[in-house]
Motif scaffolding. Sequence first.
Motif, PDB file in Angstrom:
ATOM      1  N   LEU A   1      66.780  71.967  27.173  1.00  0.00           N
ATOM      2  CA  LEU A   1      67.023  70.590  26.748  1.00  0.00           C
ATOM      3  C   LEU A   1      68.566  70.678  27.435  1.00  0.00           C
ATOM      4  CD1 LEU A   1      66.198  71.222  23.191  1.00  0.00           C
ATOM      5  CD2 LEU A   1      65.437  69.409  24.803  1.00  0.00           C
TER       6      LEU A   1
ATOM      7  N   LEU B   1      64.660  77.394  26.226  1.00  0.00           N
ATOM      8  CA  LEU B   1      64.419  76.237  25.614  1.00  0.00           C
ATOM      9  C   LEU B   1      65.835  74.874  25.376  1.00  0.00           C
ATOM     10  CD1 LEU B   1      62.186  74.210  24.640  1.00  0.00           C
ATOM     11  CD2 LEU B   1      62.553  75.005  22.306  1.00  0.00           C
ATOM     12  N   SER B   2      66.835  76.079  25.041  1.00  0.00           N
ATOM     13  CA  SER B   2      68.296  74.612  25.054  1.00  0.00           C
ATOM     14  C   SER B   2      68.565  74.901  26.107  1.00  0.00           C
ATOM     15  CB  SER B   2      68.767  75.378  23.640  1.00  0.00           C
ATOM     16  OG  SER B   2      68.991  77.157  24.951  1.00  0.00           O
TER      17      SER B   2
ATOM     18  N   ALA C   1      67.020  75.447  18.738  1.00  0.00           N
ATOM     19  CA  ALA C   1      67.524  75.136  20.768  1.00  0.00           C
ATOM     20  C   ALA C   1      68.711  73.674  20.988  1.00  0.00           C
ATOM     21  CB  ALA C   1      66.527  74.823  21.672  1.00  0.00           C
ATOM     22  N   LEU C   2      68.102  72.845  20.240  1.00  0.00           N
ATOM     23  CA  LEU C   2      68.869  71.418  20.570  1.00  0.00           C
ATOM     24  C   LEU C   2      71.052  72.008  19.766  1.00  0.00           C
ATOM     25  CD1 LEU C   2      68.498  69.048  21.627  1.00  0.00           C
ATOM     26  CD2 LEU C   2      68.597  68.342  18.964  1.00  0.00           C
TER      27      LEU C   2
ATOM     28  N   TRP D   1      62.490  73.140  17.576  1.00  0.00           N
ATOM     29  CA  TRP D   1      63.929  72.825  18.610  1.00  0.00           C
ATOM     30  C   TRP D   1      64.975  71.790  18.094  1.00  0.00           C
ATOM     31  CZ3 TRP D   1      65.228  68.367  16.106  1.00  0.00           C
ATOM     32  CH2 TRP D   1      64.564  68.172  14.828  1.00  0.00           C
ATOM     33  N   LEU D   2      64.881  72.446  16.690  1.00  0.00           N
ATOM     34  CA  LEU D   2      65.983  72.620  16.067  1.00  0.00           C
ATOM     35  C   LEU D   2      67.164  73.288  16.625  1.00  0.00           C
ATOM     36  CD1 LEU D   2      68.005  70.373  14.142  1.00  0.00           C
ATOM     37  CD2 LEU D   2      67.405  71.957  12.340  1.00  0.00           C
TER      38      LEU D   2
ATOM     39  N   HIS E   1      59.216  73.734  15.238  1.00  0.00           N
ATOM     40  CA  HIS E   1      60.478  74.419  14.318  1.00  0.00           C
ATOM     41  C   HIS E   1      61.911  74.490  15.204  1.00  0.00           C
ATOM     42  CE1 HIS E   1      57.612  75.215  10.477  1.00  0.00           C
ATOM     43  NE2 HIS E   1      58.933  74.639  10.006  1.00  0.00           N
TER      44      HIS E   1
ATOM     45  N   ILE F   1      63.961  80.401  22.741  1.00  0.00           N
ATOM     46  CA  ILE F   1      65.286  79.809  22.112  1.00  0.00           C
ATOM     47  C   ILE F   1      66.422  79.662  23.387  1.00  0.00           C
ATOM     48  CG2 ILE F   1      67.701  78.981  20.843  1.00  0.00           C
ATOM     49  CD1 ILE F   1      65.307  80.599  18.336  1.00  0.00           C
TER      50      ILE F   1
ATOM     51  N   VAL G   1      56.948  75.453  17.952  1.00  0.00           N
ATOM     52  CA  VAL G   1      57.186  73.968  18.960  1.00  0.00           C
ATOM     53  C   VAL G   1      58.038  72.721  17.562  1.00  0.00           C
ATOM     54  CG1 VAL G   1      56.911  71.214  20.234  1.00  0.00           C
ATOM     55  CG2 VAL G   1      55.278  73.577  21.039  1.00  0.00           C
TER      56      VAL G   1
END
Lengths: 383, 328
Positions: B114, B110-111, B198-199, B195-196, B193, B107, B191
Amino acid sequence: MTQAAGAAPIEGIAAGDQTDQRVLVASQWQLIRWRFLQHKLAVISLVVLGLFYFVAVFAEFVAPYDPYIFRAELTLAPPHTIRFIDPEGNFHLRPFVHPFKKTLDPETYAAVFVEDETIMQPLGLFVRGDPYELWGLFESEIHLFGLQDQEARLSLLGQDTVGRDLFTRIVYGARISLTIGLVGVAMSFFLGILIGGLSGYLGGTVDMVIQRVIESLRALPTLPLWMALSIALPSDWPVVRTYFAIVLILSIVGWTSIARVVRGRFFALREEDFVGAAELDGASNLRIIFRYLLPSFLSYIIARLTLAIPQMILGETALSFIGLGLQAPAISWGVLLKEAQAIRVLALSPWLLLPTVFIVVSILAFNFVGDGLRDASDPYTHV
Amino acid sequence: MLIYILRRLLVMIPVTILISIIGFIIIQAPPGDFVSSYIAGLEAQGDIIEPELIDSLRARYGLGEPIYVQYFKWVSSFIEGDLGYSMIYREPVVDIIAQRLPSSFTISLLSLILVFVIGIPIGILSATKQYSLADYSFTVVGFLGVATPNFLLALVGLWLLFKWTGTVAIGLYSPEMQNAPFGLAKFIDLVGHIWLPALIVGTAGTAELIRTMRANLLDELPKQYVTVARARGVKPTKLLYKYPLRIAINPVISTVGWLLPVLVEGEVLVSLVLGLPTIAPVLLDSLMQQDMFLATSIIMILGILTLVGTLLSDILLAIVDPRIRGAV
């Protein structure tokens, strides 16, 4: 920050000889004030913050009710609509609300609040209500505003899970949430100036050791560190003691950034001509530090401090929110949000999220004021 | 370059030692010695404690001996990879961390990606199209992003999700995928699930990056070398990427190291609110129940990972900016 190099510190500088003269003879603090007043957002933010702190100081008077008195029949009642026009279409200059009537949803048996349009309850200023002691000194029962009928309850921002007035609790919460940043920053400021000053002025081994300590404190993720330290606080401590302990914990990380800035400035300024001149003049080390070095970057430090306050406020909110900070009888915005954590309750009563709005507004305001102060006080970006 | 890296590594040693001292203080912080509370915890769960076990625990951590002996015993077992035994999970601490850390790490990483993928282009856009509608809207969004704490964003997100879909938890996998062996299908599910959270974790970082990127680029754009290049007829896009951007991006790279702890921290809170199976709930549990070996190990490992991240970003900066290599 984005100011082009060599820009005039005051925009009106070329306006005419009169302004020119004024700028030339103005003291450093006057220049800072003029520059700050040009930053519109910062000025507005300062007014907002002033209002918030006024409310926090006079919480007992501003809040219409007692934060602990609950009305079980009003559990999770929604916010009132404040009206000027009655069901017959007549306009009233004095705003009023319709009291809630509790009914059961015939299908789900959930409690539903409907406004009883047959009754009108007018609002008033300086109404009598729950008795209180302002700062524990002055007894009174006059509140800034409320319903004229003492028995009725004005639900400005809704009621919480046990029927306490949410607006009242937000007002009382401001007292803890908004002061924790100030006290915490004051403590960080003291530690930061002392340790950073030592580090920058003495240099050598002392500087090495202090720098490594700062680096390791900063390498540890702040929140887990705060969490671990707040665990050590006994849960039976009174609110005031827990409050100061939390402030201390928040400052343990907070002082490091101040210390870095102070040290950096000391290093940079030590080589300046005016310091050399003071040395030749026979000034002592302490006199050089406090008479010449500190004033030359104090304004910059104050701007940095303003930007550090939101971090403290957020820290307290986060800790209280996960249950490691202040605990239930105490009221802070984090504690209020902790009570709003149950998602099923939240889905039906979204107003429980309203403390978020107050947190975001105060943090935004502090950021803008800090930006304004930094622009006004920071001569270093013009080099 | 090699010398630079070696120097950086040397500086890391005292910092790591200091981190371990802080960790040891955290173990010692709760009232009472930790073996007593450990035993009290086990007894509270209805276990009968053999006196031999108590003695062996006391001997192992050197209780009753001077404080520095206790510290060295703890540190040496830590270095050997023996992080102790968790009382609440009844597993070696190493195993628990090995299970949970990967999802936390994913996480955060990934963030981080992002933050860069979203932040840098928007920052460039805001700077090159200064005072345009897009610039103003991104500035407003950016200010809000900085001011809104991630966990509140998560709370609001959770509420919206419940309103729209009626689901309470997000999780990292759909229920039917929870126990499936890891494969392509499960990966795609992940993937979908991840992204939220991480965003959400990256929001504040992204907002900050947009502001820095915009300010840096705006500082560079009016400089003479840009004007000269433009006068020589270099194409606008090529000019942007070749000169001012390269300088404007340096401070961004140097702050990656400081961004990392922020992301790790954000991940902890957001995971707690969203109920994700990362290291965060374990950390909170272990702290709440005074399982200090587990708690301290987690904090230490997060700290060390951050140090490594800072090192990597410093090396990266030295590669990008030759002036740095000579400094330090």
